[in-house]
Each structure stands twice: as structure tokens, then as C-alpha cells.
Scaffold this motif. Structure first.
Motif, mmCIF file in Angstrom:
data_model
loop_
_atom_site.group_PDB
_atom_site.id
_atom_site.type_symbol
_atom_site.label_atom_id
_atom_site.label_comp_id
_atom_site.label_asym_id
_atom_site.label_seq_id
_atom_site.Cartn_x
_atom_site.Cartn_y
_atom_site.Cartn_z
ATOM 1 N N GLU A 138 32.897 44.681 35.062
ATOM 2 C CA GLU A 138 33.746 43.872 35.956
ATOM 3 C C GLU A 138 34.110 44.709 37.172
ATOM 4 O OE1 GLU A 138 38.105 44.907 33.979
ATOM 5 O OE2 GLU A 138 37.256 42.906 33.706
ATOM 6 N N HIS A 139 34.524 44.024 38.220
ATOM 7 C CA HIS A 139 34.884 44.730 39.443
ATOM 8 C C HIS A 139 36.334 45.204 39.378
ATOM 9 C CE1 HIS A 139 31.135 43.813 41.378
ATOM 10 N NE2 HIS A 139 31.281 42.503 41.155
ATOM 11 N N ASP A 163 30.078 41.602 45.031
ATOM 12 C CA ASP A 163 28.749 41.914 44.486
ATOM 13 C C ASP A 163 27.904 42.682 45.492
ATOM 14 O OD1 ASP A 163 29.305 40.675 42.045
ATOM 15 O OD2 ASP A 163 28.706 38.712 42.824
ATOM 16 N N TRP A 193 32.113 48.968 37.669
ATOM 17 C CA TRP A 193 31.302 47.777 37.385
ATOM 18 C C TRP A 193 30.211 48.091 36.364
ATOM 19 C CZ3 TRP A 193 26.144 46.658 39.359
ATOM 20 C CH2 TRP A 193 25.720 45.345 39.057
ATOM 21 N N ASN A 219 39.318 41.280 41.505
ATOM 22 C CA ASN A 219 38.642 39.984 41.374
ATOM 23 C C ASN A 219 38.432 39.364 42.751
ATOM 24 O OD1 ASN A 219 41.103 38.702 42.161
ATOM 25 N ND2 ASN A 219 41.839 38.854 40.046
#
Length: 664
Positions: A457-458, A586, A452, A461
Motif C-alpha cells: 500500500e502507499h 502509482d 509500497w 491514500n
């Protein structure tokens, strides 16, 4: 029943005799095979009728002797209850074919007529349940003493002699099979009893036939033949012991089993032919064996259980030796297991990442399954090469170790030793799982955080994260059923490892690798021998890890292709996936949801362990002709041990140091 005996007096043909005998057996047969009381009462009722009516017993003897005199019995003695000269798979196919399309009855062979008379598949159960005294009562009620020995149809004994000759030839042939000789090289240096047996049997048969032809009571001594048969049995036992150390095969087991069956049958026939001894017990044993074999002649299960006995023992024995390495005796070994499991946890964190990335590639189904499988297989092999430990692989190995340590009944000290072994197994398993999970989760979390931070981005998703989270749910996400499938795969991995360890020994693969001329030229003789030694000790583990990887990687795709909800859940990968899910949200997953998912991971791990351990223990006990019921005394002792010192089930005790002498 009395009416049947009256009608039997009017039978004129062999077909009538068979039909009447079948009706008589039907009248004796209890409604339930396990109903011993009814069977005994029916037999005793028949005995009463035979005692009260001499004409009834005379008719029954006449009908039975007439059948024996007009039929061939050689195949009854040489094939019924004895494995044929065919491979195991050929026997399986033949029995399946006979079930689907039964063969016709040959009225010239008594073997076929026996199957008509005892036509129910469970007749052997109630016959076997009859006490010995009931059999002797029936024999006494027939009054065989009323028939002089010289008036018995000579055809019966001639058939038995011919059967002995056939059995002798087969024993000699099987005993000289290359596979048997290879496992007992002394046969080549000394005169084999298998060769001498056939010559001595032929001489015995000729003299016995001369006595029957001259209507004399045979007085041939067969004690020297029994000595030769005992010598053959000694060789069989030596081959068994050699195979237990150097590996076995299905074909070797098949040969040894056939030899034992032929020798036992020949001994029984010698007992029947000896006019100096009573034949009652021998007849009962032979009759019950023949009926059971005829009832179960198409049983596929019997073929597998008889032929794989030694091989299963060898496989679980190798797994037992491996299981010794998964048992920590001291605090230092316990901590070393944690380090080993922690190393595997680090590798699994990266394997979970690679699987997610492969899934993102959206490869065709079969290619995707192959990629998943390679990821698992190469990862597990790397774990082994680095001497790390996957916790869930332990039960399949330690179960065999526990089965090998299971004592005989009444040995209380040995039971306490077994309990201590199980305590060591439990705490080693506990620390191994802890090492796997406590490293897999932070490693996966660290990977997700760096991903991240660097890429913005992770790793997964939100939609994929929700799906992965649902998969961790015990019931709604089928977490427990899928974990049970993974447990079955772990169990199969243990069998595969044991099979390849046995195969390496039996086929001398390490020695053959060490002797390869090409390897000598490329890496030298010393390194070739080192490679051979490595293969000897690690072939089973490498093969097990490879197959385990392909099982885990392909089962989900197989379920998708079949439209079935089939997949796998493994505790270490599930723990790593939970970290990726946490990062994908998150890093703000609700605490209750995280705890519930962690609980699902724990249940997945528990299911992995219980299923693999139970299956492995069941197979290990069966291979040693033991059963799970024998573990009942251990359960109570185990709870008592836990109540005394529960900490020992989780933490290894510190080494005890001697206290200083106060007097000093």
C-alpha cells in the motif's frame, strides 16, 4: 490672534491664563503637523504683534511667569521625558491604563497644565520642525531683557534646584544598582562618582539658595559637577561595552537608559541656572523635549523601542556571528554546504513520513499538535547535532551579518565589499536549498517505493494525496500565504536563537553548568567543562530549533481551533510531500501537474526566504539605528555584479593557482 492677546490682558486667574494660552497655541498650530511653512508664518505673525505692541508682550510674559510662580515644576523636570523606576511591563500597563482612562488634571502641577496647553498628540512635530532662527526671533520679540534678573520669580529657580537635588539622588541610586555594579566591578574598588556627585550637588544647592534668599545674582561654579557627570557617563559607556561582549538584559538596559536621561536633564538644568551664559538654546531644547514627552507620555511603542534597543542589538549580533558560518568563501566550503544540506534533506524525508503517520493516528487535536511539534523539534535538533543545515534558517542569520557589514554613506569601497558578501550569501543559500530538495525528494520517493513494495500500500491514500497536492498550489491551495507564515516563524527562530545565546552569556550559564558538583561526581570535571563549552556555543541553536519545531507543529491546529485558514508551508517538507503524492498516484502523475506542483514548491521556498530575510534584515538594521533605504546603493551594484558574472551567484569560483613563470 491679536484679539487673543487683547483678551489675555483681562485674565484674572491661573485657569483663565491656561485657557488663553491654549487658545493661542491653537491659533499657531498648523492644520497638518508636517506643514512647516504655515507654522513658521504663524510664529512670525505673533512676533510681529509682540514687537509692535509692548503691552502684548508684557502680558504674555506676565501670564507665563504667573503660571510658573504658582505651580510646582519639580515633576516636570524629573519625570517628563524620563523613565520612571518601574519595570518595562509595569510601564506598558500604566500607559495602556492611562489611554483607556486618562488621569485628572492637577492644576497645581505645571506638567499637567503643559499637557492642556499643547493638547494635540502631534504638537511636538510642528514645534520640532521650526528652524532655530524662528525660535530666536520669538525669544527676541518677547524682549526678556526688559525684565531684570532679580525681578524673576525666585520660585522658578528654587524648583529647578529642587529638581537637580532629586535627579542627583536618583543618579546615585541607579549607579549603585547591583546589576550595574556587576557589569563594572571597578566601582567596588574605587570611589564611585555616583556617590561623590550627591554630596557636591547638595553643597552647590545650599550656596545657590543663599544667593537667591539674599537677592544676589548667583555666581556659583558648577564645572566640578559637570566633571563628575562626565565620569558617570564614562562608567555608563564601559558598562555598555562590557554588556556588548558578555550579554545584556532588559533591566540593565532600563537602568542605563534612565541614568543617561537623568544626567542629560541635570546638565540642561545646570545650563539654565548659570547666570553667566545665554539660556536661549537650553530653553528651546528643554521646551521641545518636554512637549514631545508630554505628547507621547502614553506611547507603548516608545517603551518597547527604548528598552529593547541594546537587547535587540545583542540578539542580532549573535545572529550575525552565526550568519558568518552560513557564508561560503571558497569552492570547498560551498561543496561542504551542499553536503551539510544534503544530510538535512535525508532527515527531513523521514520527518515528513513520521508526520504523515502521526496524522493517520487521528489523535485528539491538542495531542496531535504536540506530536507534530515533537516530530519537528526533535528532527531539527538532530539536524543540528549532526552538523547538517536547513537552508531556510540561513536568511535570519545572514541578514544580521549583512546589516553588521553595512557601511556608512559615501564609502564606495565598503559598498563593493558588501556586494561581494551578498553574492557569497546568495550562492550559499542556493546550494543549501539544492542540497535540501535534491535529497529530500529522492529519500521520500525511496521510502514510498519501499513502503509500497513491502506493505502493498502507499504511504498516503489517493484522497490524502489529492489534499497534499492541493496544498502545494500557490494561490488556490494558499501555498504562498502559508509559506509567508513559515517565513515569519523562521525569522522568530533567529531572534530566539540570539536571545538564548545572549542569555547564556549574561547569566553565565556555561560556567555555572561546568561548576555543578553533581555533574563533577557523575561525569567528571573535564566532561563538565566540555558540556559547559558546548552549551555556550549551541544553546541558542538548540532552543531555536526546539521552538521552531513547536511553531511549525502547532500553527495548523491553532488555525483549526480558531476557524482561520492558518497553516505553514516549508520548501523542504513540501518537496518531500510531492514525492509521496507522486508515489500515491502509482508513480504516474501527469507531467504538467508535476511541473506545476514543483513550481509551487519553488514559490513556497522563495516566499520562505524573502519573508524571513526581510524581517530579519529590518530588525537588524533598526537595532543599529539604520534603515532599509540605506541599501538602495547596493541594489544597483548587485545588478551590475550579476550582469558581469552571473555564474558567481550560483557556483563558487575555483581557487586560483599561480601560473608558472615562463622565464623559468
Amino acid at each position: 490672534m491679536e484679539q487673543l492677546l487683547r483678551d489675555m490682558q483681562h485674565s484674572k486667574t491661573d485657569a483663565d491664563s491656561v485657557r488663553m494660552l491654549a487658545k493661542l497655541v491653537a491659533a499657531l498650530r498648523p492644520a497638518k503637523p508636517a506643514d512647516q511653512v504655515t507654522a513658521v508664518n504663524n510664529i512670525r505673525a505673533l512676533c510681529y504683534l509682540l514687537e509692535q505692541h509692548p503691552d502684548y508682550r508684557s502680558t504674555l510674559r506676565r501670564e507665563f511667569f504667573s503660571l510658573l510662580d504658582n505651580t510646582r515644576q519639580v515633576n516636570l523636570y524629573t519625570e517628563t521625558g524620563i523613565l520612571l523606576n518601574e519595570s518595562m511591563m509595569t510601564a506598558v500597563k500604566r500607559r495602556i491604563g492611562a489611554k483607556l482612562l486618562p488621569p485628572t488634571v492637577n492644576e497645581e502641577h505645571f506638567r499637567d497644565l503643559l499637557g492642556v496647553i499643547f493638547c494635540k498628540p502631534h504638537d511636538y512635530l510642528w514645534l520640532d520642525a521650526l528652524p532655530p532662527e524662528v525660535w530666536h526671533e520669538f525669544g527676541a520679540a518677547l524682549h526678556m531683557d526688559e525684565v531684570p534678573l532679580t525681578e524673576l520669580p525666585p520660585h522658578i529657580r528654587l524648583q529647578q534646584l529642587e529638581a537637580i537635588q532629586v535627579l542627583s539622588c536618583r543618579i546615585s541610586a541607579i549607579g549603585l544598582e547591583p546589576e550595574v555594579v556587576r557589569n563594572h566591578p571597578e566601582i567596588e574598588r574605587f570611589e564611585s562618582p555616583f556617590v561623590r556627585l550627591n554630596a557636591e550637588v547638595l553643597a552647590y544647592i545650599e550656596r545657590y539658595r543663599d544667593d537667591l534668599t539674599a537677592r544676589r545674582v548667583p555666581d556659583e561654579d558648577h564645572s566640578h559637577l559637570l566633571v563628575l557627570l562626565e565620569q558617570c557617563e564614562v562608567i555608563i559607556n564601559k558598562v555598555w561595552k562590557y554588556a556588548s561582549r558578555h550579554g545584556a538584559s532588559v533591566s540593565l538596559t532600563y537602568h542605563l537608559l534612565r541614568l543617561k536621561q537623568h544626567i542629560d536633564r541635570m546638565k540642561l538644568l545646570f545650563e539654565l541656572l548659570d547666570p553667566q551664559v545665554s539660556h536661549g538654546d537650553a530653553l528651546i531644547r528643554l521646551f521641545k523635549a518636554l512637549v514631545k514627552a508630554e505628547n507621547r507620555k502614553n506611547s507603548v511603542r516608545d517603551v518597547f523601542s527604548e528598552n529593547t534597543e541594546l537587547l535587540a542589538l545583542q540578539i542580532t549580533e549573535h545572529a550575525s556571528h552565526t550568519g558568518e558560518h552560513y557564508t561560503s568563501e571558497s569552492r570547498s566550503e560551498w561543496l561542504q554546504m551542499f553536503k551539510s544540506a544534503a544530510g538535512a534533506g535525508v532527515i527531513v524525508g523521514f520527518m515528513a513520513l513520521f508526520k504523515i503517520q502521526i496524522a493517520k493516528a487521528h489523535l485528539p487535536l491538542l495531542l496531535e499538535a504536540f506530536a507534530f511539534s515533537l516530530n519537528y523539534a526533535l528532527g531539527f535538533i538532530l539536524v543540528h547535532l549532526l552538523h547538517c543545515t536547513i537552508a531556510t534558517k540561513q536568511p535570519a542569520m545572514t541578514a544580521a551579518h549583512i546589516a553588521a557589514a553595512l557601511p556608512s554613506e559615501g564609502n564606495s569601497k565598503a559598498y563593493h565589499n558588501l556586494v561581494e558578501l551578498m553574492v557569497k550569501v546568495v550562492r550559499t543559500q542556493f546550494i543549501a536549498i539544492l542540497g535540501n530538495v535534491l535529497l529530500a525528494m529522492p529519500v521520500a520517493f525511496g521510502i514510498a517505493w519501499l513502503w509500497w513494495m513491502q506493505l502493498g500500500e502507499h504511504v498516503v491514500n489517493p484522497e490524502k494525496a489529492a489534499h497534499m497536492l492541493h496544498d502545494l498550489m500557490p494561490i488556490s491551495g494558499l501555498g504562498i500565504p502559508h509559506a509567508a507564515i513559515a517565513g515569519a516563524c523562521l525569522f522568530l527562530t533567529g531572534l530566539i536563537s540570539g536571545y538564548y545565546d545572549n542569555k547564556a552569556l549574561y547569566n553565565k550559564i556555561p560556567e555555572r553548568i561546568a561548576a555543578l558538583p553533581l555533574l563533577h561526581k557523575t561525569i567528571g570535571e573535564y566532561r563538565s567543562q566540555k558540556l559547559g563549552k558546548y552549551i555556550e556555543h549551541n544553546l541558542g541553536a538548540l532552543a531555536g530549533n526546539f521552538y521552531f519545531g513547536f511553531m511549525l507543529g502547532s500553527i495548523g491546529t491553532i488555525g483549526l481551533l480558531l476557524g482561520l485558514p492558518i497553516d505553514i508551508r516549508h520548501i523542504t517538507f513540501s518537496a518531500a510531500n510531492l514525492s509521496f503524492v507522486f508515489a500515491a498516484n502509482d508513480f504516474q502523475l501527469p507531467i504538467w501537474l508535476f511541473v506545476w506542483a514543483a513550481f509551487g514548491v519553488m514559490l513556497i521556498g522563495l516566499t520562505n526566504l524573502v519573508v524571513s530575510f526581510t524581517l530579519a534584515l529590518w530588525v537588524a538594521l533598526r537595532s543599529r539605528k539604520r534603515n532599509l533605504r540605506e541599501l538602495k546603493p547596493v541594489i544597483g551594484l548587485l545588478f551590475k555584479r550579476f550582469w558581469q558574472r552571473p555564474i558567481d551567484f550560483f557556483i563558487a569560483p575555483k581557487p586560483q593557482t599561480e601560473k608558472p613563470n615562463d622565464a623559468a
